[in-house]
Design a protein around this motif. Structure first.
Motif, short mmCIF file in Angstrom:
data_model
loop_
_atom_site.label_atom_id
_atom_site.label_comp_id
_atom_site.label_asym_id
_atom_site.label_seq_id
_atom_site.Cartn_x
_atom_site.Cartn_y
_atom_site.Cartn_z
N ARG A 136 56.62 -5.19 63.97
CA ARG A 136 57.75 -5.58 63.13
C ARG A 136 57.74 -7.08 62.95
NH1 ARG A 136 62.01 -2.14 62.33
NH2 ARG A 136 61.60 -0.05 63.14
N PHE A 137 57.81 -7.50 61.68
CA PHE A 137 57.89 -8.92 61.34
C PHE A 137 59.21 -9.23 60.67
CE2 PHE A 137 53.16 -8.94 61.29
CZ PHE A 137 52.95 -10.08 62.05
N THR A 138 59.78 -10.37 61.02
CA THR A 138 60.89 -10.99 60.32
C THR A 138 60.85 -12.47 60.68
OG1 THR A 138 63.25 -10.86 59.81
CG2 THR A 138 62.64 -10.67 62.13
N THR A 139 61.43 -13.29 59.84
CA THR A 139 61.52 -14.72 60.15
C THR A 139 62.95 -14.99 60.56
OG1 THR A 139 59.77 -15.19 58.55
CG2 THR A 139 61.13 -17.05 59.28
N HIS A 140 63.20 -15.04 61.87
CA HIS A 140 64.55 -15.14 62.40
C HIS A 140 65.30 -16.37 61.89
CE1 HIS A 140 64.17 -11.68 65.02
NE2 HIS A 140 62.98 -12.13 65.37
N ASP A 141 64.63 -17.53 61.89
CA ASP A 141 65.36 -18.75 61.49
C ASP A 141 65.71 -18.76 60.01
OD1 ASP A 141 62.70 -19.15 60.83
OD2 ASP A 141 62.63 -21.22 61.52
N ALA A 142 65.04 -17.92 59.20
CA ALA A 142 65.38 -17.81 57.78
C ALA A 142 66.33 -16.63 57.53
CB ALA A 142 64.12 -17.65 56.94
N GLU A 173 57.35 -15.46 53.28
CA GLU A 173 55.91 -15.51 53.05
C GLU A 173 55.13 -15.40 54.36
OE1 GLU A 173 52.72 -15.77 50.43
OE2 GLU A 173 54.81 -15.99 49.81
N ARG A 174 55.63 -16.00 55.40
CA ARG A 174 54.95 -15.96 56.71
C ARG A 174 54.77 -14.52 57.19
NH1 ARG A 174 57.35 -19.71 61.12
NH2 ARG A 174 55.21 -19.57 61.89
N ASP A 175 55.79 -13.69 56.99
CA ASP A 175 55.72 -12.30 57.42
C ASP A 175 54.65 -11.54 56.63
OD1 ASP A 175 57.98 -12.50 59.26
OD2 ASP A 175 59.17 -12.73 57.43
N LEU A 176 54.63 -11.74 55.33
CA LEU A 176 53.63 -11.06 54.51
C LEU A 176 52.22 -11.54 54.84
CD1 LEU A 176 55.40 -10.89 51.04
CD2 LEU A 176 55.20 -9.10 52.77
N ASN A 177 52.06 -12.84 55.05
CA ASN A 177 50.74 -13.37 55.39
C ASN A 177 50.21 -12.79 56.69
OD1 ASN A 177 50.73 -14.93 53.08
ND2 ASN A 177 51.31 -16.81 54.13
N LEU A 178 51.07 -12.72 57.69
CA LEU A 178 50.61 -12.18 58.98
C LEU A 178 50.42 -10.67 58.93
CD1 LEU A 178 52.25 -14.39 61.71
CD2 LEU A 178 49.84 -14.01 61.27
N SER A 179 51.21 -9.97 58.12
CA SER A 179 50.98 -8.53 57.99
C SER A 179 49.59 -8.28 57.41
CB SER A 179 52.07 -7.87 57.14
OG SER A 179 52.01 -8.28 55.79
N GLU A 180 49.19 -9.10 56.46
CA GLU A 180 47.85 -8.97 55.88
C GLU A 180 46.78 -9.32 56.90
OE1 GLU A 180 48.17 -11.46 52.43
OE2 GLU A 180 49.26 -9.92 51.29
N ALA A 181 47.01 -10.33 57.72
CA ALA A 181 46.05 -10.71 58.76
C ALA A 181 45.90 -9.59 59.79
CB ALA A 181 46.49 -12.01 59.44
N PHE A 182 47.00 -8.94 60.16
CA PHE A 182 46.94 -7.83 61.11
C PHE A 182 46.18 -6.66 60.49
CE2 PHE A 182 50.49 -8.40 64.47
CZ PHE A 182 50.16 -9.74 64.64
N ASP A 183 46.42 -6.38 59.20
CA ASP A 183 45.70 -5.31 58.52
C ASP A 183 44.19 -5.59 58.51
OD1 ASP A 183 48.09 -4.02 58.03
OD2 ASP A 183 48.11 -4.46 55.88
N GLU A 184 43.83 -6.83 58.25
CA GLU A 184 42.42 -7.22 58.23
C GLU A 184 41.80 -7.03 59.62
OE1 GLU A 184 40.05 -11.33 57.59
OE2 GLU A 184 41.48 -10.82 56.01
N LEU A 185 42.49 -7.45 60.66
CA LEU A 185 42.02 -7.23 62.02
C LEU A 185 41.81 -5.74 62.28
CD1 LEU A 185 41.52 -8.11 65.01
CD2 LEU A 185 44.00 -7.85 65.34
N PHE A 186 42.77 -4.94 61.91
CA PHE A 186 42.72 -3.49 62.13
C PHE A 186 41.51 -2.89 61.44
CE2 PHE A 186 44.40 0.83 60.96
CZ PHE A 186 44.45 1.35 62.23
#
Length: 99
Positions: free
Chosen positions: A67-73, A78-91
């Motif tokens: 689960r991704f969210t940007t707590h301070d925002a 964008e940070r959440d989407l970027n890391l979701s893509e990075a995790f998908d690439e790793l997978f």
């Protein structure tokens, strides 16, 4: 501070396999066994640490929920989407797309 994305932008850009759950995006990754999932969580954690953006990860027998969210925002950025893509690439690259 990162800017929140609009509902439309989130819908349009959310990677395959991810769903929106309120102010978070979530995906479950499936694995052949427990230790493969633990290895994924460890490598994903390293990626998150490099970006200093830390998801909630729940390790289950043959799956990892992320689960991704940007707590301070206060929601999805964008940070959440970027890391979701990075995790998908790793997978895909390191774990063959899982079970």
């Amino acid at each position: 501070m990162p800017e929140l994305l609009s509902d439309e932008e989130i819908r349009r850009r959310l990677p395959d396999g991810w769903e929106r759950d309120g102010d978070e995006i979530v995906r479950e990754y499936g694995f052949d066994d427990y230790l493969e999932g633990v290895a994924f969580a460890g490598e994903a954690g390293e990626i998150a640490q490099e970006e200093f953006h830390h998801p909630e990860m729940v390790i289950r027998y043959k799956e990892i929920e992320v689960r991704f969210t940007t707590h301070d925002a206060g929601g999805i950025t964008e940070r959440d989407l970027n890391l979701s893509e990075a995790f998908d690439e790793l997978f895909e690259d390191e774990f063959g797309g899982g079970a």
